[in-house]
Design a protein around this motif. Structure first.
Motif, PDB file in Angstrom:
ATOM      1  N   ILE A 141      -0.434  -1.493 -11.599  1.00 15.84           N
ATOM      2  CA  ILE A 141       0.523  -2.260 -10.789  1.00 15.84           C
ATOM      3  C   ILE A 141       1.100  -3.357 -11.665  1.00 15.84           C
TER       4      ILE A 141
ATOM      5  N   ILE B 259       1.185   7.050  -6.658  1.00 14.80           N
ATOM      6  CA  ILE B 259       0.143   8.036  -6.945  1.00 14.80           C
ATOM      7  C   ILE B 259       0.668   9.445  -6.647  1.00 14.80           C
TER       8      ILE B 259
ATOM      9  N   TYR C 161      -8.414  -4.496 -11.842  1.00 14.17           N
ATOM     10  CA  TYR C 161      -8.368  -4.322 -10.386  1.00 14.17           C
ATOM     11  C   TYR C 161      -9.424  -5.177  -9.700  1.00 14.17           C
TER      12      TYR C 161
ATOM     13  N   TYR D  29      -7.267   5.336  -7.961  1.00 15.34           N
ATOM     14  CA  TYR D  29      -6.490   6.347  -8.695  1.00 15.34           C
ATOM     15  C   TYR D  29      -6.018   5.841 -10.051  1.00 15.34           C
ATOM     16  N   GLN D  30      -6.480   4.621 -10.413  1.00 15.54           N
ATOM     17  CA  GLN D  30      -6.094   4.012 -11.693  1.00 15.54           C
ATOM     18  C   GLN D  30      -4.585   4.010 -11.897  1.00 15.54           C
ATOM     19  N   MET D  31      -3.867   3.587 -10.850  1.00 16.49           N
ATOM     20  CA  MET D  31      -2.419   3.428 -10.945  1.00 16.49           C
ATOM     21  C   MET D  31      -2.123   1.981 -11.362  1.00 16.49           C
TER      22      MET D  31
ATOM     23  N   CYS E 202       3.571   1.202 -10.866  1.00 17.95           N
ATOM     24  CA  CYS E 202       4.114   0.733  -9.594  1.00 17.95           C
ATOM     25  C   CYS E 202       4.501  -0.728  -9.773  1.00 17.95           C
TER      26      CYS E 202
ATOM     27  N   THR F   4       0.831  -1.200   0.000  1.00 17.73           N
ATOM     28  CA  THR F   4       0.000   0.000   0.000  1.00 17.73           C
ATOM     29  C   THR F   4       0.872   1.259   0.000  1.00 17.73           C
TER      30      THR F   4
ATOM     31  N   VAL G 250       2.028   1.838  -3.607  1.00 15.30           N
ATOM     32  CA  VAL G 250       0.986   2.363  -4.486  1.00 15.30           C
ATOM     33  C   VAL G 250       0.701   3.826  -4.135  1.00 15.30           C
TER      34      VAL G 250
ATOM     35  N   ALA H 213      -5.003   1.471  -5.709  1.00 13.24           N
ATOM     36  CA  ALA H 213      -4.592   1.594  -7.113  1.00 13.24           C
ATOM     37  C   ALA H 213      -5.816   1.756  -8.012  1.00 13.24           C
TER      38      ALA H 213
ATOM     39  N   SER I 194      -3.871  -2.339  -1.126  1.00  7.69           N
ATOM     40  CA  SER I 194      -3.068  -1.700  -2.178  1.00  7.69           C
ATOM     41  C   SER I 194      -3.809  -1.737  -3.512  1.00  7.69           C
TER      42      SER I 194
ATOM     43  N   SER J   4      -4.538  -3.478 -13.983  1.00 10.09           N
ATOM     44  CA  SER J   4      -4.886  -2.129 -14.442  1.00 10.09           C
ATOM     45  C   SER J   4      -6.373  -2.058 -14.741  1.00 10.09           C
TER      46      SER J   4
END
Lengths: 408, 408
Positions: free
Chosen positions: A225, A161, A196, A221-223, A168, A154, A157, A218, A214, A240
């Motif tokens: 991984i 962000i 996700y 925030y649409q990060m 990430c 976490t 991530v 993600a 985590s 994603s």
């Protein structure tokens, strides 16, 4: 590209592993990328520190426990920075306070409220490596907090962000998420891309490759991984946003969990509030109830069946035994030899009949289904534990997930 | 009273010792005093961490070394706070940043610029115990710094000044400063009260009970230091401002240092700047020159004699050998079998003849004096090492420091 890399305790667990980890960081720099690294404590260190505190008392003050535990990552971050500097790379370690991790004040299980990463952004823009302690932060008064076990995912991530990273990278000892457990199904395949939502379902089913929090963070925030192996630098699994243009398979994978026990209370007088009466005491005892099924039976009585982790079976049965009498239930039955099988896939939203197909496959193998529960992207059944390998293999094959023979 | 207590590494070196240390803290609270505690790392921990860094490289980045080393005190402070909390005492640990220790940016050997102790003052006023990490702080950018070995004494004095404590109690494994080394002179006496100036002279002579910087700091702010034993809670030695009304003994103690080597350059052409020519290269090599004596010899030539720590003898002789030729000196002589004896006392300022008496006593014992140097409150002679016990005993007795027989 700007990349946040996360390495767990084994990746910094020895000086040899620290060198290998530094190799990975250096390779990414050589590709022209900016890199921030999040590290866990050296493996074993957190337990060593908890052990010291527990020699004093079984219930050490949590504020102080966090102050102790946070030192584990501070040491491993400094060691990795020393290794990187030795190679001529400008690298600095930052602890939770220095890296700007602000959390709430709940010691031992704090939640990240934000990361004030202005200083780290400057370091990254100058192509310097920031080695950041995972698992920790400070509350608004400056007290040191930790995020609980697995919190470093976490942290990574959240940092990604905050510094507006492109991805990430979470390095671990597996090279990604598989369609099912390769120990059961030889033809299990690595999943290249997963949403996700699917990852959350896999994670909640005991695929312990990524901490659930985590993934939730993600997703919000649409990060992206990238879950990958620190031993084998091939592409792993990219977690994603669901790609709308992609042709989806019916399901993405088959997950299972052996660690289940089933409890049924038979013939409870059926009136509003009985579920609360049953599950209140269970929740108070800290037991997580998973699947719940309620049938209406004859004459205003109902049966309630639910599952709990097997390790909580006996405690739950004791609670239920005392409830049975006070609630006027007819009977109490328990079975700590059950298991859970799920098929998971975002494709399911647009593919009718996944559940029906699952039931047919299991029926064809003679596997009796004891409970059923469904979500948007998952169908779960509870079966006798002895059928688990059979069920997983049959479903993996029937849903077309087996690796083609010629590509093995 | 408000008291700052300092405990070294052995006092927090095991959970048993942590309990004993908590006993001392608790006793002070029970007397109605407010207590802040400064702790070192558990004994051995600092060396363990340095060892880890040195396995990576002989020259680890000092910023990162400090970040690592600072964790040692963070752990011991948390453990002591846990032990205190277990007893129902409200206690919190604070690391250098949290306790407000601001230093310059010189890693590994930082100096304290100030302590922003507003928060700790509040805690103390509420009768809560603040357990503070010694040896560390943060620079103005928030980088973690350490003060160098023994820095925790200085941390304690600085904290005592900042929180306006009445006294700084430094707990150690000896119960105070003695008139001389009890291993040599059975009749050595504990000194009840000593001035800062005398303590500095004792400390610089290898009486390693207090770090010199801590005494200098205490002297500047006139903070009394109570040097006492953590094993035996009798009064120790109070280091404080010289008490003008007190009848002083001629001298307060006899100190010695065996660890000396003597070097003489004979017949250097005598012109301005030769001392700089000789001692410049020695200082650059990081060698501390102690006693220096220069004689004018015949025909515009001079002899220069000085002492260095014995461990630097060979390195210094090498430097001198190369200087001898370039400076046109006639000869170079060395002796690494000398030792230093000093008599120390603020009373000396008003007592003429201390030096003369010292020389007579040594002459009476047949001890040849090789070098002499004096300061305001100290007379030092360099003698052959084999005479050291004889010289110390004779001086201790002649200056009336022997404990009366009936009080043994």
């Amino acid at each position: 590209m700007r990349i946040v890399q996360k390495f767990g305790g084994t990746s910094v667990g020895s000086l040899e592993r620290i060198r290998s980890t530094a190799d990975i960081v250096e390779a990414e720099l050589n590709r022209g990328n900016q890199v921030a690294v999040v590290v866990s404590a050296m493996s074993g260190e957190t337990n060593r520190l908890i052990g010291l505190a527990n020699e004093i008392t079984d219930a050490p003050a949590e504020r102080e426990l966090d102050a102790m535990l946070a030192t584990g990552e501070q040491v491993s971050a400094a060691l990795l920075a020393i290794e990187l500097q030795k190679r001529g790379i400008t690298a600095y370690s930052f602890n939770g306070a220095q890296a700007g991790f602000k959390t709430d004040g709940k010691y031992v299980r704090a939640r990240i409220k934000g990361v004030e990463a202005g200083h780290l952004m400057e370091r990254l823009s100058a192509n310097e490596v920031a080695v950041v302690t995972g698992f920790q932060g400070v509350d608004e008064k400056g007290n040191i907090t930790t995020l609980g076990r697995g919190g470093s995912d976490t942290s990574a991530v959240a940092l990604a962000i905050a510094v507006e990273a492109d991805v990430c990278d979470i390095y671990t000892d597996v090279d990604g998420v598989y369609t099912t457990d390769p120990r059961i199904v030889e033809k299990a395949q690595k999943i290249n891309q997963i949403s996700y939502e699917e990852m959350l379902e896999f994670a909640s089913l005991g695929a312990k490759v990524l901490q659930t929090r985590s993934v939730e963070l993600a997703m919000r925030y649409q990060m992206p991984i990238h879950l990958r192996s620190s031993f084998d630098l091939v592409a792993g699994t990219m977690v994603s946003k669901e790609d709308e243009t992609m042709e989806r398979a019916e399901i993405s994978g088959v997950a299972y969990n052996r660690d289940e026990a089933k409890i049924t209370i038979v013939g409870i007088p059926d009136h509003p509030g009985i579920a609360a009466n049953v599950f209140g005491p269970v929740a108070e005892a800290g037991i997580n109830v998973d699947v719940i099924v309620q049938n209406v039976s004859e004459e205003g009585h109902t049966d309630l069946t639910f599952t709990v982790p097997r390790s909580d079976y006996h405690k739950t049965m004791q609670i239920m035994a005392s409830l049975r009498d006070s609630m006027g239930a007819r009977d109490l039955k328990g079975d700590n030899g059950v298991a859970k099988v799920s098929v998971i896939g975002v494709g399911m939203r647009s593919h009718a009949g996944v559940a029906q197909k699952m039931f047919q496959v299991l029926a064809g193998e003679g596997v009796n289904i004891q409970m059923i529960t469904t979500s948007e992207i998952k169908v779960t059944v509870v079966v006798e534990e002895k059928y688990i390998e059979l069920a997983v293999r049959a479903l993996h094959s029937a849903f077309g997930l087996d690796l083609a023979v010629d590509s093995i």
